[in-house]
Design an enzyme around this catalytic site. Structure first.
Site, PDB file in Angstrom:
ATOM      1  N   VAL A  14      59.147 106.637 -14.872  1.00  0.00           N
ATOM      2  CA  VAL A  14      58.404 105.696 -15.707  1.00  0.00           C
ATOM      3  C   VAL A  14      58.166 106.275 -17.100  1.00  0.00           C
ATOM      4  CG1 VAL A  14      56.192 104.501 -15.963  1.00  0.00           C
ATOM      5  CG2 VAL A  14      57.337 104.533 -13.745  1.00  0.00           C
ATOM      6  N   ASP A  33      54.942 117.016 -20.585  1.00  0.00           N
ATOM      7  CA  ASP A  33      55.043 117.271 -19.145  1.00  0.00           C
ATOM      8  C   ASP A  33      54.651 118.729 -18.895  1.00  0.00           C
ATOM      9  OD1 ASP A  33      56.793 115.538 -16.798  1.00  0.00           O
ATOM     10  OD2 ASP A  33      56.179 117.612 -16.360  1.00  0.00           O
ATOM     11  N   PHE A 152      56.960  97.710 -14.287  1.00  0.00           N
ATOM     12  CA  PHE A 152      57.647  97.042 -13.178  1.00  0.00           C
ATOM     13  C   PHE A 152      59.102  97.490 -13.032  1.00  0.00           C
ATOM     14  CE2 PHE A 152      54.302  94.198 -14.743  1.00  0.00           C
ATOM     15  CZ  PHE A 152      53.573  93.998 -13.583  1.00  0.00           C
ATOM     16  N   GLU A 155      64.115 101.767 -10.109  1.00  0.00           N
ATOM     17  CA  GLU A 155      64.982 102.929 -10.249  1.00  0.00           C
ATOM     18  C   GLU A 155      66.430 102.439 -10.286  1.00  0.00           C
ATOM     19  OE1 GLU A 155      64.342 106.096  -7.480  1.00  0.00           O
ATOM     20  OE2 GLU A 155      62.184 106.002  -7.752  1.00  0.00           O
ATOM     21  N   CYS A 260      58.038 103.548  -4.276  1.00  0.00           N
ATOM     22  CA  CYS A 260      56.971 102.583  -4.597  1.00  0.00           C
ATOM     23  C   CYS A 260      56.512 101.727  -3.411  1.00  0.00           C
ATOM     24  CB  CYS A 260      57.431 101.665  -5.724  1.00  0.00           C
ATOM     25  SG  CYS A 260      57.589 102.531  -7.284  1.00  0.00           S
TER      26      CYS A 260
HETATM   27  C1  UDX Z   1      60.309  98.643  -6.930  1.00  0.00           C
HETATM   28  C2  UDX Z   1      60.028  97.348  -7.724  1.00  0.00           C
HETATM   29  O1  UDX Z   1      61.157  96.468  -7.612  1.00  0.00           O
HETATM   30  C3  UDX Z   1      59.736  97.660  -9.168  1.00  0.00           C
HETATM   31  O2  UDX Z   1      59.395  96.461  -9.869  1.00  0.00           O
HETATM   32  C4  UDX Z   1      58.583  98.649  -9.234  1.00  0.00           C
HETATM   33  O3  UDX Z   1      58.286  98.997 -10.568  1.00  0.00           O
HETATM   34  C5  UDX Z   1      58.882  99.896  -8.418  1.00  0.00           C
HETATM   35  O4  UDX Z   1      59.207  99.522  -7.075  1.00  0.00           O
HETATM   36  P1  UDX Z   1      62.361 100.346  -6.652  1.00  0.00           P
HETATM   37  O5  UDX Z   1      61.451 101.196  -5.814  1.00  0.00           O
HETATM   38  O6  UDX Z   1      63.221 100.992  -7.678  1.00  0.00           O
HETATM   39  O7  UDX Z   1      61.492  99.230  -7.448  1.00  0.00           O
HETATM   40  O8  UDX Z   1      63.291  99.570  -5.614  1.00  0.00           O
HETATM   41  P2  UDX Z   1      63.743  98.064  -5.329  1.00  0.00           P
HETATM   42  O9  UDX Z   1      65.020  97.777  -6.013  1.00  0.00           O
HETATM   43  O10 UDX Z   1      62.638  97.117  -5.570  1.00  0.00           O
HETATM   44  O11 UDX Z   1      64.032  98.165  -3.753  1.00  0.00           O
HETATM   45  C6  UDX Z   1      62.993  98.565  -2.841  1.00  0.00           C
HETATM   46  C7  UDX Z   1      63.514  98.645  -1.435  1.00  0.00           C
HETATM   47  O12 UDX Z   1      63.765  97.353  -0.896  1.00  0.00           O
HETATM   48  C8  UDX Z   1      64.819  99.420  -1.289  1.00  0.00           C
HETATM   49  O13 UDX Z   1      64.757 100.221  -0.122  1.00  0.00           O
HETATM   50  C9  UDX Z   1      65.861  98.345  -1.152  1.00  0.00           C
HETATM   51  O14 UDX Z   1      67.028  98.738  -0.491  1.00  0.00           O
HETATM   52  C10 UDX Z   1      65.081  97.291  -0.369  1.00  0.00           C
HETATM   53  N1  UDX Z   1      65.612  95.937  -0.543  1.00  0.00           N
HETATM   54  C11 UDX Z   1      65.505  95.304  -1.748  1.00  0.00           C
HETATM   55  C12 UDX Z   1      66.211  95.291   0.533  1.00  0.00           C
HETATM   56  O15 UDX Z   1      66.328  95.852   1.648  1.00  0.00           O
HETATM   57  N2  UDX Z   1      66.648  94.023   0.370  1.00  0.00           N
HETATM   58  C13 UDX Z   1      66.552  93.347  -0.815  1.00  0.00           C
HETATM   59  O16 UDX Z   1      66.965  92.182  -0.877  1.00  0.00           O
HETATM   60  C14 UDX Z   1      65.964  94.021  -1.904  1.00  0.00           C
END
Ligand code: UDX
Length: 432
Positions: A14, A33, A152, A155, A260
Site C-alpha cells: 500500500v 520505512d 482498495f 495485489e 486482506c
Molecule cells: C483484496 C481486495 O480486492 C482489495 O480491494 C483490498 O484492498 C485488499 O484485499 P487482494 O487481497 O489483492 O485484494 O485479493 P483479491 O483479488 O481481492 O482476491 C482475494 C481472494 O479471493 C483470492 O484468494 C482470490 O483467489 C479469491 N477470489 C477472488 C476467488 O476465489 N474468486 C473470485 O472470483 C475472486
C-alpha cells in the site's frame, strides 16, 4: 493541481504504491520505512514486490526527484512543512481476531510533537472503526487533522487500482482536511466521497467482507452445481448479467485468502461482537471458506482412489491468487496442509518459486519445474489460476505421472486439451 509535500510511512504494497503513484501525480513524496535494507534497495530503484508498473513508477519518481526514501522517521519533518502524512503500516491479526494497532500507535507517539501545524494525518492502513478518533486523542493537538483514507488496491494490480480507482473515500471530522486529501487525487477524475471517520473505516471492511461473502457464496453454488448436474459457469454468467449482482468475484476456487480477506473478515467479526452485534452471515462466510478446502481434499482423495496415505500429489500454484508472489494465508497452502495431514507426499510448482517458512517447507517440496512436480504423482491439483499452466505440454507431463488425474479447483485448464493428453479431469462446479 497543487503539488503537495507528502510523507508516506510504511513501504509495503500500500505505502510503496501510494508513494510512487502520488509522485507520478506531481507531488513531492518521501517514503519512510524502518527496514534500512529495503530503503537502500528502493533508493537505488530496486523493487522486490511483484507489481506490474511499480518498478517503472519508482524509477520515474526517483529520476524526477519527486520520490525519496529514508529509514529516519523524523527526517521528513526536518525541512519544509509536510502537508499530508499517510500511515501505511501493517495491522496484522492479533490472537483474538482483532487488528493489532501497535505499529500505528508507535509511529503516532513518536511523531506527535513533530507534525507541522495544519498537517493532515491520513490513515491508509486497514484499521478498526474508531482508530481515527483514537489517533486524534493520541496526538492530542487541535492543529493536526485526522483523515481516514482507506485503500482498495489489489495485489498484482496495485498501480492500476490506485490510478484508476472506483472511488476515493475520505472520512474526517474536518471537511477541509478530507477535501485536502481528496485533492491529492485530483488528476484521476475518480468518484470521491467524504464521510465521518467511522464511515470511511467501515467502508473498507464492508467492501472486503462483502467480496469474501460473494466468493464463499459462489463456492457453495459450485458444490450445488455438481450435485444438481449444472455447470457453475452458466449459473454465474447468467447471475452476472443482472447488474444488481455483477459478474465479478464469482469464480469458484479453493476458497479466498491473501493478506486482506482473512484478516478483515475476522476483524469485522470481532468488532461486531464487541458492539454486541451477531454478524452470523460473516461467520458463515468464514465457515464456508473452511468447508471449501475440505471439499477439495475429498475430491483429491477420491481421484487418488480413496486414500491419500503415501500418495504423491503434484500441486500447481501456491500463491493466494495469480499475478502475485504472495503466499500469506494462501488457500493453496491450507489445502496442502490438509493433504499432508492425511499422509500425502507433496511437490508444488509455482512460477514465482516462493520461499515458505521452515515448518511448511518440511512438509512440502517446492520446485520451479512442472516436470518435477508431476513425476510419479497420482493426482495433480491446480490451486492458483496462473494462466501459464494452460500452455504446458500436458502430453509430456502425462508420461511422467503415476496416474493421470487432475483436480482443477480454479477451472483453469481446458478439459478437452488435458483429456486428449490422457488425463481424467475434475473441475469445480462442473457436472460430470
Ligand atoms: C483484496 C481486495 O480486492 C482489495 O480491494 C483490498 O484492498 C485488499 O484485499 P487482494 O487481497 O489483492 O485484494 O485479493 P483479491 O483479488 O481481492 O482476491 C482475494 C481472494 O479471493 C483470492 O484468494 C482470490 O483467489 C479469491 N477470489 C477472488 C476467488 O476465489 N474468486 C473470485 O472470483 C475472486
Amino acid at each position: 493541481m497543487n503539488s503537495r509535500r507528502i510523507a508516506v510511512v510504511g513501504t509495503g504494497y500500500v505505502g510503496l504504491t501510494a508513494g510512487a503513484c502520488l509522485a507520478s501525480l506531481g507531488h513531492d513524496v518521501v517514503c519512510v520505512d524502518i527496514d534500512s535494507a529495503r530503503v537502500a534497495q528502493l533508493g537505488s530503484g530496486t523493487v522486490t514486490l511483484l507489481e506490474e508498473g511499480l518498478p517503472e513508477l519508482v524509477a520515474e519518481g526517483l529520476a524526477a526527484g519527486r520520490l525519496r526514501f529514508t529509514d529516519d522517521l523524523h527526517e521528513p519533518f526536518a525541512g519544509d512543512p509536510v502537508d499530508v502524512v499517510f500511515l501505511c503500516l501493517p495491522t496484522p491479526m492479533g490472537p483474538d481476531g482483532a487488528a493489532d494497532l501497535s505499529a500505528v500507535t508507535a509511529v503516532l507517539g513518536q511523531l506527535r510533537d513533530e507534525f507541522p501545524p495544519g498537517c493532515v494525518v491520513a490513515i491508509k492502513s486497514t484499521v478498526p472503526v474508531g482508530t481515527s478518533d483514537l489517533a486524534r486523542d493520541l496526538i492530542g493537538r487541535d492543529d493536526v487533522f485526522l483523515v481516514s483514507n482507506p485503500e482498495f488496491l489489489r495485489e498484482g494490480s496495485a498501480v492500476e487500482d490506485f490510478l484508476r480507482p472506483d472511488r476515493v473515500v475520505a472520512g474526517s471530522h474536518s471537511r477541509e482536511a478530507a477535501q485536502r486529501v481528496l485533492d491529492l487525487y485530483a488528476g484521476l477524475g475518480a468518484v470521491t466521497r467524504i464521510t465521518t471517520p467511522a464511515g470511511a473505516e467501515l467502508v473498507k471492511y464492508a467492501s472486503n467482507c462483502f467480496l469474501a461473502l460473494k466468493v464463499s457464496y459462489v463456492n457453495v453454488l459450485a458444490e450445488l452445481s455438481e450435485r444438481f448436474g449444472a455447470d457453475v459457469r452458466d449459473v454465474v454468467a447468467a447471475m452476472g448479467d443482472d447488474h444488481r449482482i455483477g459478474g465479478s468475484f464469482l469464480a469458484p476456487g479453493p476458497g479466498w485468502g491473501g493478506s486482506c480477506f482473512p484478516k478483515d473478515t475476522n476483524a469485522l467479526l470481532s468488532m461486531a461482537r464487541s458492539a454486541g452485534v451477531d454478524f452470523a452471515l460473516l461467520r458463515a462466510s468464514l465457515d464456508t471458506n473452511r468447508q471449501v478446502r475440505a471439499r477439495i481434499v475429498d475430491q483429491v482423495r477420491a481421484a487418488a482412489g480413496g486414500t491419500l496415505r503415501d500418495v504423491r500429489i503434484g500441486l500447481f500454484g501456491l500463491t493466494f491468487k495469480a499475478g502475485t508472489d504472495d503466499v500469506r494465508d494462501s488457500p493453496a497452502l491450507a489445502v496442502a496442509e490438509l493433504l499432508h495431514a492425511e499422509g500425502a507426499i507433496l511437490t508444488a510448482y509455482d512460477p514465482t518459486f516462493p520461499v515458505l517458512d521452515a515448518g511448511l517447507a518440511a512438509r512440502l517440496t517446492v520446485t520451479d519445474s512442472p516436470s518435477i512436480a508431476v513425476k510419479g504423482a497420482s493426482v495433480l491439483v491446480v490451486l492458483t489460476e496462473w494462466p501459464q499452466f494452460r500452455e504446458l505440454d500436458w502430453g509430456r507431463l502425462a508420461e511422467l505421472v503415476e496416474s493421470p488425474n487432475i483436480v482443477d479447483t480454479r477451472n483453469l485448464l481446458d478439459p478437452e486439451v488435458v483429456r486428449a493428453a490422457g488425463f481424467s479431469w475434475t473441475g469445480n462446479g462442473r457436472s460430470r
